[in-house]
Design an enzyme around this catalytic site. Structure first.
Site, PDB file in Angstrom:
ATOM      1  CD  GLU A 190      -3.589  -7.150   3.489  1.00 12.93           C
ATOM      2  OE1 GLU A 190      -3.367  -8.023   2.613  1.00 12.93           O
ATOM      3  OE2 GLU A 190      -2.982  -6.072   3.532  1.00 12.93           O
ATOM      4  CD  GLU A 242      -2.889  -1.096   2.370  1.00 19.29           C
ATOM      5  OE1 GLU A 242      -2.419  -1.366   3.496  1.00 19.29           O
ATOM      6  OE2 GLU A 242      -4.069  -0.802   2.194  1.00 19.29           O
TER       7      GLU A 242
HETATM    8  C1  1HE Z   1       6.725  -8.376  12.114  1.00 20.57           C
HETATM    9  C2  1HE Z   1       6.037  -8.234  10.899  1.00 20.57           C
HETATM   10  C3  1HE Z   1       4.794  -7.522  10.930  1.00 20.57           C
HETATM   11  C4  1HE Z   1       7.840  -9.317  10.507  1.00 20.57           C
HETATM   12  N1  1HE Z   1       4.365  -7.072  12.116  1.00 20.57           N
HETATM   13  N2  1HE Z   1       6.252  -7.879  13.258  1.00 20.57           N
HETATM   14  N3  1HE Z   1       2.204  -8.448   7.099  1.00 20.57           N
HETATM   15  C5  1HE Z   1       2.429  -9.744   7.013  1.00 20.57           C
HETATM   16  O1  1HE Z   1       1.584 -10.584   7.197  1.00 20.57           O
HETATM   17  C6  1HE Z   1       3.858 -10.111   6.730  1.00 20.57           C
HETATM   18  C7  1HE Z   1       4.448 -10.823   7.925  1.00 20.57           C
HETATM   19  N4  1HE Z   1       5.898 -10.991   7.777  1.00 20.57           N
HETATM   20  C8  1HE Z   1       6.427 -11.964   7.017  1.00 20.57           C
HETATM   21  O2  1HE Z   1       5.772 -12.705   6.307  1.00 20.57           O
HETATM   22  C9  1HE Z   1       7.922 -12.091   7.104  1.00 20.57           C
HETATM   23  O3  1HE Z   1       8.357 -11.519   8.314  1.00 20.57           O
HETATM   24  C10 1HE Z   1       8.706 -11.419   5.941  1.00 20.57           C
HETATM   25  C11 1HE Z   1       8.461 -12.224   4.638  1.00 20.57           C
HETATM   26  C12 1HE Z   1       8.311  -9.968   5.736  1.00 20.57           C
HETATM   27  C13 1HE Z   1      10.217 -11.446   6.265  1.00 20.57           C
HETATM   28  O4  1HE Z   1      10.605 -12.766   6.614  1.00 20.57           O
HETATM   29  P1  1HE Z   1      11.985 -12.977   7.421  1.00 20.57           P
HETATM   30  O5  1HE Z   1      12.180 -14.460   7.532  1.00 20.57           O
HETATM   31  O6  1HE Z   1      13.064 -12.168   6.818  1.00 20.57           O
HETATM   32  O7  1HE Z   1      11.725 -12.316   8.871  1.00 20.57           O
HETATM   33  P2  1HE Z   1      10.940 -12.921  10.144  1.00 20.57           P
HETATM   34  O8  1HE Z   1      11.855 -13.845  10.912  1.00 20.57           O
HETATM   35  O9  1HE Z   1       9.615 -13.483   9.759  1.00 20.57           O
HETATM   36  O10 1HE Z   1      10.643 -11.603  10.999  1.00 20.57           O
HETATM   37  C14 1HE Z   1      11.677 -10.916  11.686  1.00 20.57           C
HETATM   38  C15 1HE Z   1      11.027 -10.177  12.832  1.00 20.57           C
HETATM   39  O11 1HE Z   1      10.120  -9.201  12.300  1.00 20.57           O
HETATM   40  C16 1HE Z   1      10.171 -11.080  13.706  1.00 20.57           C
HETATM   41  O12 1HE Z   1      10.204 -10.575  15.015  1.00 20.57           O
HETATM   42  P3  1HE Z   1      11.180 -11.217  16.142  1.00 20.57           P
HETATM   43  O13 1HE Z   1      10.954 -10.372  17.362  1.00 20.57           O
HETATM   44  O14 1HE Z   1      10.722 -12.637  16.303  1.00 20.57           O
HETATM   45  O15 1HE Z   1      12.586 -11.121  15.588  1.00 20.57           O
HETATM   46  C17 1HE Z   1       8.781 -10.903  13.136  1.00 20.57           C
HETATM   47  O16 1HE Z   1       7.761 -11.173  14.088  1.00 20.57           O
HETATM   48  C18 1HE Z   1       8.822  -9.410  12.828  1.00 20.57           C
HETATM   49  N5  1HE Z   1       7.833  -9.049  11.817  1.00 20.57           N
HETATM   50  N6  1HE Z   1       6.750  -8.825   9.921  1.00 20.57           N
HETATM   51  C19 1HE Z   1       5.091  -7.243  13.247  1.00 20.57           C
HETATM   52  N7  1HE Z   1       4.093  -7.308   9.831  1.00 20.57           N
HETATM   53  C20 1HE Z   1      -3.018  -0.770   7.153  1.00 20.57           C
HETATM   54  S1  1HE Z   1      -3.606  -2.332   6.930  1.00 20.57           S
HETATM   55  C21 1HE Z   1      -2.331  -3.282   6.251  1.00 20.57           C
HETATM   56  C22 1HE Z   1      -2.570  -4.720   6.489  1.00 20.57           C
HETATM   57  C23 1HE Z   1      -1.304  -5.498   6.404  1.00 20.57           C
HETATM   58  O17 1HE Z   1      -0.229  -4.974   6.280  1.00 20.57           O
HETATM   59  S2  1HE Z   1      -1.497  -7.199   6.485  1.00 20.57           S
HETATM   60  C24 1HE Z   1       0.105  -7.823   6.191  1.00 20.57           C
HETATM   61  C25 1HE Z   1       0.924  -7.869   7.426  1.00 20.57           C
END
Ligand code: 1HE
Length: 261
Positions: free
Chosen positions: A133, A113
């Site tokens: 989402e 977005e």
């Molecule tokens: C997060 C987030 C997040 C990572 N909110 N903390 N977005 C998603 O559903 C995408 C979710 N994220 C992923 O699928 C993956 O993290 C990635 C593909 C982006 C990257 O993967 P990777 O292997 O490099 O990283 P990771 O090990 O998954 O994440 C590293 C850290 O970032 C980890 O935290 P940690 O404390 O365990 O190290 C994750 O929890 C954190 N992290 N993404 C919070 N999104 C206005 S409305 C919009 C609606 C949306 O955006 S829906 C989509 C949300």
């Protein structure tokens, strides 16, 4: 210096402001504080620069909404949060200067977005796009149902949301969501190069492009054609236009050349 300044980096390269999303440990997931930091940087760029670039520090452009914060929010707070994203992303899309996004790694959910609110998207090989989402039980709230739907079409956006499919940079280019696909490691340099070129345009024309085109797209053909004539006439009256037209007629301006010339 505010408590949110560390969440973005800001630098200028000539007339180009380069804004870096700087929360790589959380894959640049956008928290409430982060969206305000983005807003501050965007407004600063509009005051100081003639074009802007938004990129992500670390391997990923942006993982979208900070899900840890969102899961705690009462209903009305979620509504206000979404409306705030709309305001901030509107500052990007319909502000004073054009923005390019340099996309590396993930541009998912709210990250896509954000990219959709910029005017040009450059993605490097290895970048990927998704709208998870549906899997998360939420909905786009950062303007995606308007901007992403118009960028790639509502059917394709619905496909991404319903199936959770992940698109590569070249697939997204094929769908019209990305204008340039570059080699890995090249997205930021290419985005700055494109922004520097846009920065040389007449400021009023850039303003008209980013503010008139999306509005005219919302109008009937008849209203759009009328609005176009008004904007075109205003542009012609600026001193900048007069100088630039005279420069061309005097042989002092670049010609348009065929791509392979
Ligand atoms: C997060 C987030 C997040 C990572 N909110 N903390 N977005 C998603 O559903 C995408 C979710 N994220 C992923 O699928 C993956 O993290 C990635 C593909 C982006 C990257 O993967 P990777 O292997 O490099 O990283 P990771 O090990 O998954 O994440 C590293 C850290 O970032 C980890 O935290 P940690 O404390 O365990 O190290 C994750 O929890 C954190 N992290 N993404 C919070 N999104 C206005 S409305 C919009 C609606 C949306 O955006 S829906 C989509 C949300």
């Amino acid at each position: 210096m505010t408590d949110r300044d560390d969440l973005v980096t800001y630098e200028t390269h000539g007339d180009v402001a380069v804004i870096g999303l700087n929360r790589p440990d959380k894959r640049n997931a956008i928290s409430d504080r982060f969206v305000e930091a983005i807003n501050d940087a965007v407004l600063r760029a509009q005051a100081e620069a003639r074009a802007g670039v938004i990129h992500g520090h670390g391997k990923h452009f942006c993982a979208g909404l900070d899900l840890s914060e969102h899961s705690e929010k009462p209903l009305f707070e979620a509504v206000k949060g979404s409306r705030r994203w709309h305001t901030v992303f509107d500052h990007i899309e319909r502000g004073n200067i054009p923005f390019v996004s340099a996309i590396t790694g993930a541009a998912v959910g709210g990250g896509l977005e954000l990219a959709a609110s910029t005017h040009i998207r450059v993605a490097e090989d290895g970048a990927f796009f998704a709208l998870p989402e549906g899997q998360r039980g939420i909905f786009v709230g950062g303007g995606g149902s308007v901007r992403i739907a118009r960028m790639i079409g509502p059917a394709r956006m619905g496909d991404m949301m319903l199936t959770g499919r992940v698109l590569s940079a070249s697939e997204m280019e094929h769908w019209g969501g990305v204008s340039y696909v570059v080699d890995a490691g090249q997205a930021l340099d290419r985005a700055i190069e494109i922004a520097a070129r846009m920065a040389q345009n007449a400021e009023f024309t850039n303003y008209a492009i980013i503010n008139a085109l999306p509005r005219i797209a919302d109008m009937s053909s008849e209203d759009g054609l009328f609005a176009e004539s008004m904007v075109a006439s205003l542009a012609t009256m600026t001193d900048d236009a007069k100088d630039r037209l005279r420069a061309f007629l005097d042989g002092r301006a670049d010609k348009v050349r065929a791509p392979d010339a």
